[in-house]
Design a protein around this motif. Structure first.
Motif, PDB file in Angstrom:
ATOM      1  N   VAL A  56       4.838  -8.305   0.567  1.00 37.25           N
ATOM      2  CA  VAL A  56       5.237  -7.026  -0.001  1.00 37.25           C
ATOM      3  C   VAL A  56       5.323  -6.001   1.118  1.00 37.25           C
ATOM      4  N   MET A  57       6.230  -5.064   0.959  1.00 35.20           N
ATOM      5  CA  MET A  57       6.399  -3.997   1.945  1.00 35.20           C
ATOM      6  C   MET A  57       5.807  -2.710   1.391  1.00 35.20           C
ATOM      7  N   ILE A  58       4.893  -2.105   2.149  1.00 32.51           N
ATOM      8  CA  ILE A  58       4.275  -0.822   1.793  1.00 32.51           C
ATOM      9  C   ILE A  58       4.517   0.116   2.964  1.00 32.51           C
ATOM     10  N   GLY A  59       5.278   1.149   2.713  1.00 34.58           N
ATOM     11  CA  GLY A  59       5.662   2.038   3.807  1.00 34.58           C
ATOM     12  C   GLY A  59       6.624   1.332   4.737  1.00 34.58           C
ATOM     13  N   SER A  60       6.251   1.182   5.979  1.00 34.31           N
ATOM     14  CA  SER A  60       7.080   0.483   6.961  1.00 34.31           C
ATOM     15  C   SER A  60       6.445  -0.808   7.437  1.00 34.31           C
ATOM     16  N   ARG A  61       5.419  -1.293   6.717  1.00 34.14           N
ATOM     17  CA  ARG A  61       4.699  -2.499   7.134  1.00 34.14           C
ATOM     18  C   ARG A  61       4.745  -3.540   6.023  1.00 34.14           C
ATOM     19  N   GLN A  62       4.651  -4.784   6.422  1.00 36.54           N
ATOM     20  CA  GLN A  62       4.670  -5.899   5.482  1.00 36.54           C
ATOM     21  C   GLN A  62       3.280  -6.542   5.429  1.00 36.54           C
ATOM     22  N   TYR A  63       2.849  -6.918   4.206  1.00 41.24           N
ATOM     23  CA  TYR A  63       1.525  -7.494   3.994  1.00 41.24           C
ATOM     24  C   TYR A  63       1.646  -8.763   3.160  1.00 41.24           C
ATOM     25  N   ILE A  64       0.854  -9.748   3.462  1.00 38.28           N
ATOM     26  CA  ILE A  64       0.734 -10.946   2.639  1.00 38.28           C
ATOM     27  C   ILE A  64      -0.425 -10.715   1.680  1.00 38.28           C
ATOM     28  N   VAL A  65      -0.158 -10.844   0.381  1.00 37.09           N
ATOM     29  CA  VAL A  65      -1.173 -10.531  -0.622  1.00 37.09           C
ATOM     30  C   VAL A  65      -1.404 -11.753  -1.509  1.00 37.09           C
ATOM     31  N   PHE A  66      -2.656 -11.866  -1.994  1.00 37.03           N
ATOM     32  CA  PHE A  66      -3.077 -12.928  -2.917  1.00 37.03           C
ATOM     33  C   PHE A  66      -3.789 -12.273  -4.094  1.00 37.03           C
ATOM     34  N   PRO A  67      -3.595 -12.783  -5.293  1.00 35.34           N
ATOM     35  CA  PRO A  67      -4.304 -12.217  -6.453  1.00 35.34           C
ATOM     36  C   PRO A  67      -5.830 -12.354  -6.287  1.00 35.34           C
ATOM     37  N   GLY A  68      -6.536 -11.259  -6.564  1.00 31.54           N
ATOM     38  CA  GLY A  68      -7.996 -11.253  -6.462  1.00 31.54           C
ATOM     39  C   GLY A  68      -8.529 -10.757  -5.129  1.00 31.54           C
ATOM     40  N   ARG A  69      -7.700 -10.625  -4.117  1.00 33.06           N
ATOM     41  CA  ARG A  69      -8.140 -10.149  -2.815  1.00 33.06           C
ATOM     42  C   ARG A  69      -7.749  -8.686  -2.625  1.00 33.06           C
ATOM     43  N   PHE A  70      -8.309  -8.080  -1.558  1.00 32.03           N
ATOM     44  CA  PHE A  70      -7.988  -6.683  -1.275  1.00 32.03           C
ATOM     45  C   PHE A  70      -7.409  -6.570   0.129  1.00 32.03           C
ATOM     46  N   ILE A  71      -6.665  -5.496   0.333  1.00 31.81           N
ATOM     47  CA  ILE A  71      -6.086  -5.217   1.649  1.00 31.81           C
ATOM     48  C   ILE A  71      -6.231  -3.732   1.930  1.00 31.81           C
ATOM     49  N   TYR A  72      -6.164  -3.392   3.211  1.00 30.35           N
ATOM     50  CA  TYR A  72      -6.149  -1.994   3.657  1.00 30.35           C
ATOM     51  C   TYR A  72      -4.721  -1.643   4.069  1.00 30.35           C
ATOM     52  N   THR A  73      -4.224  -0.566   3.508  1.00 29.92           N
ATOM     53  CA  THR A  73      -2.872  -0.119   3.812  1.00 29.92           C
ATOM     54  C   THR A  73      -2.922   1.311   4.348  1.00 29.92           C
ATOM     55  N   GLN A  74      -1.755   1.808   4.705  1.00 27.71           N
ATOM     56  CA  GLN A  74      -1.661   3.214   5.091  1.00 27.71           C
ATOM     57  C   GLN A  74      -1.988   4.103   3.877  1.00 27.71           C
ATOM     58  N   ARG A  75      -2.323   5.332   4.164  1.00 23.92           N
ATOM     59  CA  ARG A  75      -2.710   6.245   3.097  1.00 23.92           C
ATOM     60  C   ARG A  75      -1.578   6.380   2.074  1.00 23.92           C
ATOM     61  N   LEU A  76      -1.947   6.072   0.806  1.00 17.96           N
ATOM     62  CA  LEU A  76      -0.992   6.242  -0.288  1.00 17.96           C
ATOM     63  C   LEU A  76      -1.187   7.634  -0.866  1.00 17.96           C
ATOM     64  N   LYS A  77      -0.220   8.487  -0.664  1.00 20.74           N
ATOM     65  CA  LYS A  77      -0.340   9.872  -1.112  1.00 20.74           C
ATOM     66  C   LYS A  77      -0.270   9.937  -2.643  1.00 20.74           C
ATOM     67  N   GLY A  78      -1.123  10.760  -3.194  1.00 24.32           N
ATOM     68  CA  GLY A  78      -1.132  10.952  -4.642  1.00 24.32           C
ATOM     69  C   GLY A  78      -1.872   9.870  -5.408  1.00 24.32           C
ATOM     70  N   ALA A  79      -2.432   8.874  -4.736  1.00 23.80           N
ATOM     71  CA  ALA A  79      -3.154   7.797  -5.419  1.00 23.80           C
ATOM     72  C   ALA A  79      -4.648   8.090  -5.394  1.00 23.80           C
ATOM     73  N   ASN A  80      -5.247   8.084  -6.556  1.00 29.05           N
ATOM     74  CA  ASN A  80      -6.690   8.312  -6.682  1.00 29.05           C
ATOM     75  C   ASN A  80      -7.409   6.995  -6.944  1.00 29.05           C
ATOM     76  N   VAL A  81      -8.728   7.050  -6.870  1.00 28.35           N
ATOM     77  CA  VAL A  81      -9.538   5.851  -7.092  1.00 28.35           C
ATOM     78  C   VAL A  81      -9.379   5.401  -8.545  1.00 28.35           C
ATOM     79  N   ASP A  82      -9.297   4.064  -8.734  1.00 30.79           N
ATOM     80  CA  ASP A  82      -9.143   3.408 -10.045  1.00 30.79           C
ATOM     81  C   ASP A  82      -7.762   3.620 -10.643  1.00 30.79           C
TER      82      ASP A  82
END
Length: 213
Positions: free
Chosen positions: A102-128
């Motif tokens: 998946v592409m988030i911003g200008s970077r690409q990440y490999i994601v798996f269900p159930g795991r977490f990743i660190y991305t660039q700051r998502l503006k307007g996104a709050n916890v939960d």
């Protein structure tokens, strides 16, 4: 003979008279020498008693041939009820092994269900907050692969925002020789931690399998 015994008795009495003295405290002992003290005379004799401990009574010992035999009549043993065996399945249902790019911003990440990743700051996104990532470039399973051109149609990655934090500190040091120029600056990049909950919508897109190759 009588005269000899009388003279010997007189001589003995004279000697005792010279060496012994009768005091009023020693009226009962007129012939004790002076070196004997009153304490030793008046103190009663010390008595010591010794008691013998009774020996322990040892239990009677019997030889193997003389040992008493006690006969016990064995009654009927109550039959126990058969235990019920309950089969419990320890197998945990396996979820589908799938991953996505998946592409988030200008970077690409490999994601798996159930795991977490660190991305660039998502503006307007709050916890939960629940978010949907639509720029899915590739979806892969155990048997097939869905390749996007440039994205996989109708594919989406569902995630939940867990926290907004700052990355580790990076030190920026600047120096110019012979100019007395020196700068030391620290920087912490803001990042967002998201957990992937699922990957959906890729089943209708054309897939590439091993058989087709």
């Amino acid at each position: 003979m009588a005269s000899c015994s009388a003279t010997s008795a007189l001589s003995l009495c004279s000697l005792l008279k010279l060496n012994c003295r009768v005091s009023p405290a020693h009226k009962n002992f007129p012939f004790l020498p002076l070196s004997v003290s009153r304490k030793r005379i008046l103190s009663p004799p010390s008595l010591s008693f010794s008691f013998k401990k009774n020996p322990r009574i040892a239990p009677p010992r019997f030889s193997e041939s003389e040992a008493p035999v006690i006969e016990v009549e064995a009654g009927p043993v109550p039959e126990s009820e058969p235990a019920q065996i309950v089969e419990t399945s320890s197998e945990v249902p396996k979820r589908e092994e799938v991953f996505a790019v998946v592409m988030i911003g200008s970077r690409q990440y490999i994601v798996f269900p159930g795991r977490f990743i660190y991305t660039q700051r998502l503006k307007g996104a709050n916890v939960d907050d629940k978010i949907i990532l639509n720029k899915v470039l590739l979806v892969g399973t155990k048997t097939s692969t869905h390749i996007g051109k440039p994205v996989v149609p109708n594919a989406a990655v569902h995630a939940v925002v867990e926290e907004q934090v700052l990355d580790k500190k990076v030190t920026v040091f600047k120096y110019k020789k012979k100019k007395k120029y020196r700068r030391n600056i620290g920087h912490r990049q803001p990042i967002t931690r998201i957990r992937i909950t699922g990957i959906t919508g890729y089943q209708d897109s054309p897939a590439v399998t091993l058989d087709s190759l």
